[in-house]
Enzyme design. Sequence first.
Site, mmCIF file in Angstrom:
data_model
loop_
_atom_site.group_PDB
_atom_site.id
_atom_site.type_symbol
_atom_site.label_atom_id
_atom_site.label_comp_id
_atom_site.label_asym_id
_atom_site.label_seq_id
_atom_site.Cartn_x
_atom_site.Cartn_y
_atom_site.Cartn_z
ATOM 1 N N HIS A 112 20.302 26.353 13.471
ATOM 2 C CA HIS A 112 21.849 25.705 12.795
ATOM 3 C C HIS A 112 21.119 25.050 11.618
ATOM 4 C CE1 HIS A 112 24.780 22.881 12.197
ATOM 5 N NE2 HIS A 112 25.559 23.755 12.903
ATOM 6 N N VAL A 147 21.602 21.884 10.245
ATOM 7 C CA VAL A 147 20.807 20.790 10.258
ATOM 8 C C VAL A 147 19.577 20.744 10.918
ATOM 9 C CG1 VAL A 147 23.191 19.517 9.975
ATOM 10 C CG2 VAL A 147 22.392 20.022 12.421
ATOM 11 N N LYS A 148 19.140 21.833 11.596
ATOM 12 C CA LYS A 148 17.812 21.798 12.463
ATOM 13 C C LYS A 148 16.742 21.827 11.509
ATOM 14 C CE LYS A 148 19.733 21.442 16.434
ATOM 15 N NZ LYS A 148 21.158 21.499 16.408
ATOM 16 N N PRO A 149 15.489 21.780 11.860
ATOM 17 C CA PRO A 149 14.122 22.037 11.145
ATOM 18 C C PRO A 149 14.068 22.982 10.227
ATOM 19 C CG PRO A 149 13.633 21.020 13.238
ATOM 20 C CD PRO A 149 15.036 21.531 13.431
ATOM 21 N N ILE A 150 14.535 24.139 10.544
ATOM 22 C CA ILE A 150 14.713 25.338 9.859
ATOM 23 C C ILE A 150 15.884 26.168 10.015
ATOM 24 C CG2 ILE A 150 12.252 25.741 9.185
ATOM 25 C CD1 ILE A 150 12.687 28.518 10.997
#
Length: 389
Positions: A189, A191-194
Amino acid sequence: MSLTGELERAPAFIPYGRQWVDEADVVAVSEVLRSDWLTTGPMVGRFENAFAAVAGSAHAVALANGTAALHAMVAALGIGPGDEVIVPAMTFAATANCALFQGATPRFADVDPATLLLDPAAVEALVTPSTRAVIAVDYAGQPCDYPALEAIAERHGIELLADACHSLGGALAGRPVGSLARMSAFSLHPVKPITAGEGGVVTTDDDVLAEAVRRFRNHGIATDHRAREALGTWSYAVETLGYNYRLSDIHCALGLSQLGRLAAWTERRREIAERYDRAFAELTALAPLARRVGAGSAWHLYVVQLAEGADRKGVFEALRRWGIGVNVHYIPLHLHPYYRERLGVEPGLCPVAERAYERILSLPIFPAMGEDEVSRVIAAVIDAMERFA
């Protein structure tokens, strides 16, 4: 500290998380759009191989989103009606829903008050003859106590799974997240790390489970089009109930491009977290979550707990007025109306998670944050705490 001057100079909203897409990402996606394959093509395998290398696993299987990855893990184990799956109360709905999708029952376990990670003692207390698995959630990006959870799983003959949707890039005792459980689920998603725009991944060292996940994402069909082409046949067989949970080459191109910057982005998140730590060290009414020894966080979230009696609503509303995208992660699952009605759970079931929910806030943290934005967050938090705590 007053924010009057800061507000005049910097009205722009700072979200709690945000993707960072650059020209290299655009080029990578454009190349796929100009190619012969938009989905089920070679980019999927390239992304999966690169992801497996980062996660320290033998296999990585790309899926449509993190929820699909969680669902695929539970389905691959054959979990179904009559089975129970232990999950923490402090998590997003998908962690419990993946069990419900299969007709199984989620059991909500309490969390450690200092880290808000799944409490192994609470897990142990919930194990019954119907328990098939426990899903550990790496809340905010910090890996759980996997050695303790693995010991419980082995003792009772149940499976240990990881909801690692927050923790790509993290590690525990030198082992990367993605290699700490029988299977691990990740989210891509924004907002996740990638990010891949949307997407998910399941990692595992088990050949049989990896193949089961691949089959599950493709309608339960045993072979894909490339295998049929190699065999010179049109024949295919639906062997199990599956879903269309595939991830396209377009998404995988973006994910692969982003994966090359994961290490640098994780380091940047750590730098921001350390700035917050130093700035808030003297605030007696606010404390960051504790860090486990030997655990390297991916810093998906920077969560603080306010002191008992602090006006969390006042702090939240003040920060939002000042353009700081503070959020709350999460409302404990057993407090939501659906689970209360479906499962018969009530407030008081997980008192640690319930008390924490009344006090937690997630502050902005993402790799593209500038130093001036970090400073704005710090100034706003200190001002809000002086007013409302």
